[in-house]
Design a protein around this motif. Structure first.
Motif, short mmCIF file in Angstrom:
data_model
loop_
_atom_site.label_atom_id
_atom_site.label_comp_id
_atom_site.label_asym_id
_atom_site.label_seq_id
_atom_site.Cartn_x
_atom_site.Cartn_y
_atom_site.Cartn_z
N PRO A 1 15.68 -5.60 -14.84
CA PRO A 1 16.84 -5.22 -15.82
C PRO A 1 17.08 -3.64 -16.02
CG PRO A 1 15.19 -6.81 -16.87
CD PRO A 1 14.45 -6.25 -15.50
N HIS A 2 15.97 -2.77 -15.63
CA HIS A 2 16.39 -1.34 -15.76
C HIS A 2 16.66 -0.56 -14.74
CE1 HIS A 2 14.71 -2.47 -19.85
NE2 HIS A 2 13.63 -2.91 -19.15
N VAL A 3 16.99 -1.17 -13.61
CA VAL A 3 17.12 -0.23 -12.31
C VAL A 3 18.31 0.60 -12.26
CG1 VAL A 3 15.57 -1.77 -10.76
CG2 VAL A 3 17.93 -2.32 -11.16
N PHE A 4 19.26 0.16 -13.02
CA PHE A 4 20.62 0.96 -12.97
C PHE A 4 20.74 1.73 -14.15
CE2 PHE A 4 21.48 -3.21 -11.01
CZ PHE A 4 22.02 -2.74 -9.77
N ASP A 5 19.36 1.84 -14.98
CA ASP A 5 19.46 2.85 -16.16
C ASP A 5 19.28 4.55 -15.36
OD1 ASP A 5 19.90 0.99 -17.68
OD2 ASP A 5 17.56 0.82 -18.35
N PRO A 6 19.91 5.37 -16.01
CA PRO A 6 19.80 6.67 -15.54
C PRO A 6 18.21 7.09 -15.34
CG PRO A 6 21.52 6.40 -16.88
CD PRO A 6 21.10 5.15 -16.88
N HIS A 7 17.82 7.69 -14.46
CA HIS A 7 16.33 8.25 -14.46
C HIS A 7 15.38 7.23 -14.41
CE1 HIS A 7 18.21 12.26 -14.89
NE2 HIS A 7 18.97 11.72 -15.81
N PHE A 8 15.61 5.88 -14.39
CA PHE A 8 14.64 4.80 -14.39
C PHE A 8 13.83 5.02 -13.05
CE2 PHE A 8 12.90 0.78 -13.54
CZ PHE A 8 12.19 0.46 -14.58
N LEU B 1 19.31 8.77 -10.08
CA LEU B 1 20.79 8.65 -10.93
C LEU B 1 21.63 7.93 -9.64
CD1 LEU B 1 21.36 12.14 -12.04
CD2 LEU B 1 21.03 10.28 -13.39
N GLY B 2 21.10 7.79 -8.47
CA GLY B 2 22.05 6.90 -7.57
C GLY B 2 22.40 5.66 -7.78
N LEU B 3 21.56 4.76 -8.45
CA LEU B 3 21.93 3.33 -8.71
C LEU B 3 22.76 3.32 -9.97
CD1 LEU B 3 18.63 1.38 -7.97
CD2 LEU B 3 20.81 1.67 -6.63
N ALA B 4 22.61 4.35 -10.82
CA ALA B 4 23.43 4.35 -11.87
C ALA B 4 24.82 5.00 -11.58
CB ALA B 4 23.00 5.41 -13.01
N ILE B 5 25.13 5.92 -10.78
CA ILE B 5 26.29 6.18 -10.11
C ILE B 5 26.89 5.01 -9.59
CG2 ILE B 5 27.52 7.73 -8.42
CD1 ILE B 5 25.34 9.97 -9.30
N THR B 6 26.32 4.30 -8.68
CA THR B 6 26.70 3.21 -8.03
C THR B 6 27.32 2.07 -9.10
OG1 THR B 6 25.13 3.47 -6.05
CG2 THR B 6 25.93 1.35 -6.78
N LYS B 7 26.53 1.85 -10.17
CA LYS B 7 27.12 0.96 -11.01
C LYS B 7 28.27 1.45 -11.76
CE LYS B 7 25.69 -1.58 -15.40
NZ LYS B 7 24.69 -1.46 -16.46
N LYS B 8 28.29 2.46 -12.21
CA LYS B 8 29.82 3.24 -12.57
C LYS B 8 30.70 3.13 -11.79
CE LYS B 8 28.03 4.74 -16.53
NZ LYS B 8 28.67 4.57 -18.03
N ILE B 9 30.74 3.32 -10.50
CA ILE B 9 31.81 3.44 -9.54
C ILE B 9 32.21 1.89 -9.44
CG2 ILE B 9 32.28 3.67 -6.94
CD1 ILE B 9 30.58 5.91 -7.06
#
Length: 504
Positions: free
Chosen positions: A445-452, A467-475
Motif C-alpha cells: 500500500p505504500h510503494v507509491f508514497d514519496p521516499h518510501f 520518488l520514481g513511483l510517486a512521479i509515475t502515479k502523479k503522471i
C-alpha cells in the motif's frame, strides 16, 4: 435586552416599518379628519350660499342709504327661528359692524375683512371653501354667507351671516367624547395593532431564512476549518437546506455560500496537504542529500589534501567518485523539482494519438546495455504498432522509464522484464512485469508514497530517492488513470494501468 434585539436584522426592520406605519397612520388619520371636516363645511356653505341674499331680498335693512336699526333688530329676532347655528351681522361698505344678532358683550371685533366677502360675491360661492372673520373672536375664521345691500344702484353695506356659531363648536367638542367616536377610535387602534401584528409575522417569515443563514455563518466563523469530521459533517448538513434552483434570493445566497465554503474547504485541505508534503519533503531531502553530499565533500577534501602524494590512477578514482556523488545529487534534485511541478495546479497534458508499442520499444532500447550486463531479457508483447493510445508522449515516456528502471534494479541476473499491451473496448491495459525479488505484502500500500523504501529494497543510497513511483502515479493521475501493483516475494512484481484507446 431591547438594545440587543434592535441590533438584529429582524428588530431593525420591524422598528423601521412600525415607525413608518405609525407615522403614516397618524398622518392619514389627521388627513381624513381634516378632509372630512372641510368637506362638511364646504357642503354647509354651499347649502346656505343664498341665505344672506334671501334675507336681504325679504327685509328692509337699509333705508335711504342708512341702516334701519329697528328693522334690523326685528329682522334678526325673526331670523333666530333658524336656530343657534347662524349669527347675523350688518356691515357697512367699509367693513364696520353696525348691527348684529348677538349680545353686545359677545362681539369683540368692530370690523370684518372685506376681502373674503368680495371674493364670495364675485365667485358666487362656487370656488370651494371661503373663510371669513368671526366677530366674536380676534383670530377665528368660519364659513359664511353674504349678500350686498344695494339701493338706487349703490352698495351701502352687506348682510354677513356666520355659519357655525359658538354653540355649534361647543357641541362638536362634546361629541368628540361620545361613545360612537370612542368606538371608532378604538376600532382604529385595534385595526392598527392587528396590522402591526400581521406585519411582525410577515417580517419574521421573510427574515427567518436570512437569520438562519447568519447563524450558520457565525458558527462557521467560530469553528473555522480546523474542526473534527463530525462537526464539519454537521455544518455541511445544515447548509444542505439551501436550494440552488429556487427563485428566492436568500435560498440562492445560502446555496452560493455553501458552494463557496466547499471550495474553500477543499483549497484549505489542499494547502494543509501541500504543507505536510513540504515538511515531509524537506525531511527526506535533507536525509537523501546528506549521504551523496558527504561523499562528494569527503573525496574532494581527501583529494585536495593528498593530491601531491596520490598516484594518477588514485587521483582519477577520487575525482570519478566525487563526480558520481554530484550526479546523484543532480538526479535527486531534478526528481524533486519534477514532483513539485506535478503537484502544482498548472500542469498541462498535451495528448496525441500514437502507437504505444513503439514508445515502449524506444524506452527499452535505452536500457539495453544495463540489461545485457545483468543478463536480463527485455521484451514488449505484442509488438503491434496498430494499438493506439491518446496520451502525452513525453510524460508517458517518463512513466515507462521509471517502471523499467525500478524493475531492473530489483531483478537479479538471468531474469526477465516484459511489458504487456492488451487492447480492450475503450482502453489499452498495460502491465510491466518482472521476475525480481518482489515486494513484501505489508509494503504494497505504500510503494507509491514519496521516499518510501520497501523492507527488501536494493535502492540503498543510490540516486533514486524513492520518488520514481510517486512521479509515475502523479503522471498517470493527470491521464485519469490509476496504477496498481501485485507482487510475490521471489516471484516478481507487476505494475498495471490503463490508457484511453484510439481506434485506427
Amino acid at each position: 435586552m431591547i438594545a440587543s434585539f434592535l441590533q438584529t436584522l429582524f428588530g431593525r426592520i420591524l422598528l423601521i416599518l412600525v415607525g413608518v406605519f405609525t407615522i403614516f397612520g397618524v398622518f392619514s388619520t389627521l388627513l381624513v379628519v381634516n378632509s372630512s371636516k372641510n368637506y362638511e363645511q364646504e357642503v354647509t356653505q354651499r347649502i346656505h350660499r343664498e341665505l344672506a341674499q334671501h334675507v336681504v331680498n325679504s327685509y328692509l335693512l337699509y333705508e335711504n342709504g342708512k341702516p334701519n336699526f329697528a328693522a334690523a333688530k326685528a329682522t334678526f329676532e325673526n331670523l333666530m327661528i333658524l336656530g343657534p347655528n347662524f349669527e347675523f351681522y350688518l356691515v357697512d361698505k367699509d367693513g364696520n359692524i353696525v348691527a348684529h344678532s348677538e349680545k353686545t358683550n359677545h362681539v369683540v371685533r368692530k370690523t370684518v375683512d372685506l376681502k373674503p366677502i368680495k371674493e364670495f360675491i364675485t365667485t358666487k360661492g362656487n370656488q370651494g371653501l371661503i373663510f371669513g372673520e368671526d366677530p366674536k373672536y380676534q383670530n377665528v375664521k368660519k364659513i359664511f354667507s353674504v349678500a350686498p345691500i344695494i339701493q338706487m344702484g349703490q352698495t351701502y353695506g352687506y348682510l354677513y351671516v356666520v355659519i357655525g356659531s359658538e354653540i355649534r363648536a361647543e357641541l362638536e367638542e362634546q361629541l368628540w367624547g361620545s361613545q360612537i367616536l370612542q368606538s371608532g377610535m378604538w376600532l382604529s387602534i385595534g385595526g392598527g395593532a392587528l396590522a402591526i401584528l400581521v406585519l411582525i409575522v410577515v417580517i419574521r417569515l421573510v427574515t427567518r431564512p436570512l437569520s438562519r443563514l447568519m447563524g450558520q455563518i457565525q458558527e462557521i466563523r467560530e469553528l473555522g476549518f480546523e474542526t473534527s469530521d463530525e462537526v464539519r459533517e454537521k455544518i455541511e448538513q445544515n447548509l444542505d437546506c439551501w436550494d440552488g434552483n429556487s427563485s428566492n434570493d436568500i435560498q440562492l445566497l445560502g446555496f452560493t455560500l455553501m458552494k463557496a465554503l466547499e471550495k474553500l474547504q477543499l483549497q484549505y485541505q489542499n494547502i494543509v496537504t501541500i504543507d505536510d508534503l513540504r515538511k515531509e519533503l524537506l525531511s527526506h531531502v535533507s536525509h537523501d542529500l546528506r549521504t551523496p553530499l558527504a561523499a562528494l565533500l569527503g573525496y574532494l577534501e581527501t583529494w585536495e589534501i593528498q593530491q601531491e602524494s596520490l598516484t594518477k590512477e588514485k587521483s582519477e578514482q577520487y575525482i570519478s567518485t566525487a563526480r558520481k556523488s554530484a550526479q546523484k545529487i543532480a538526479v535527486l534534485i531534478e526528481q524533486l523539482f519534477e514532483l513539485a511541478h506535478l503537484d502544482g495546479a498548472n500542469v498541462s497534458v498535451n495528448k496525441e494519438s500514437f502507437p504505444i508499442a513503439e514508445l515502449i520499444q524506444d524506452v527499452l532500447q535505452k536500457f539495453t546495455i544495463v540489461a545485457e550486463k545483468k543478463n536480463i531479457e527485455l521484451a514488449v508483447e505484442p509488438k503491434d504498432s496498430s494499438i493506439l493510445v491518446s496520451a502525452d508522449i513525453e510524460k508517458l515516456e517518463r512513466v515507462f522509464t521509471n517502471l523499467i528502471e525500478n524493475a531492473l534494479r530489483h531483478t537479479p541476473e538471468g531474469g526477465k522484464i516484459t511489458v504487456e499491451v492488451h487492447q480492450s473496448q475503450s482502453k489499452v491495459v498495460i502491465r510491466v512485469c518482472d521476475t525480481g525479488i518482489g515486494i513484501p505484502e505489508e509494503d504494497l500500500p505504500h510503494v507509491f508514497d514519496p521516499h518510501f523504501k520497501a523492507g527488501n529494497s536494493v535502492r540503498e543510497n543510490t540516486s533514486h530517492g524513492g520518488l520514481g513511483l510517486a512521479i509515475t502515479k502523479k503522471i498517470l493521475e493527470l491521464h485519469e488513470s490509476v496504477i496498481s501493483v501485485q507482487s510475490k516475494i521471489e516471484q516478481g512484481t507487476t505494475f498495471e494501468f490503463a490508457l484511453n484507446s484510439v481506434r485506427a
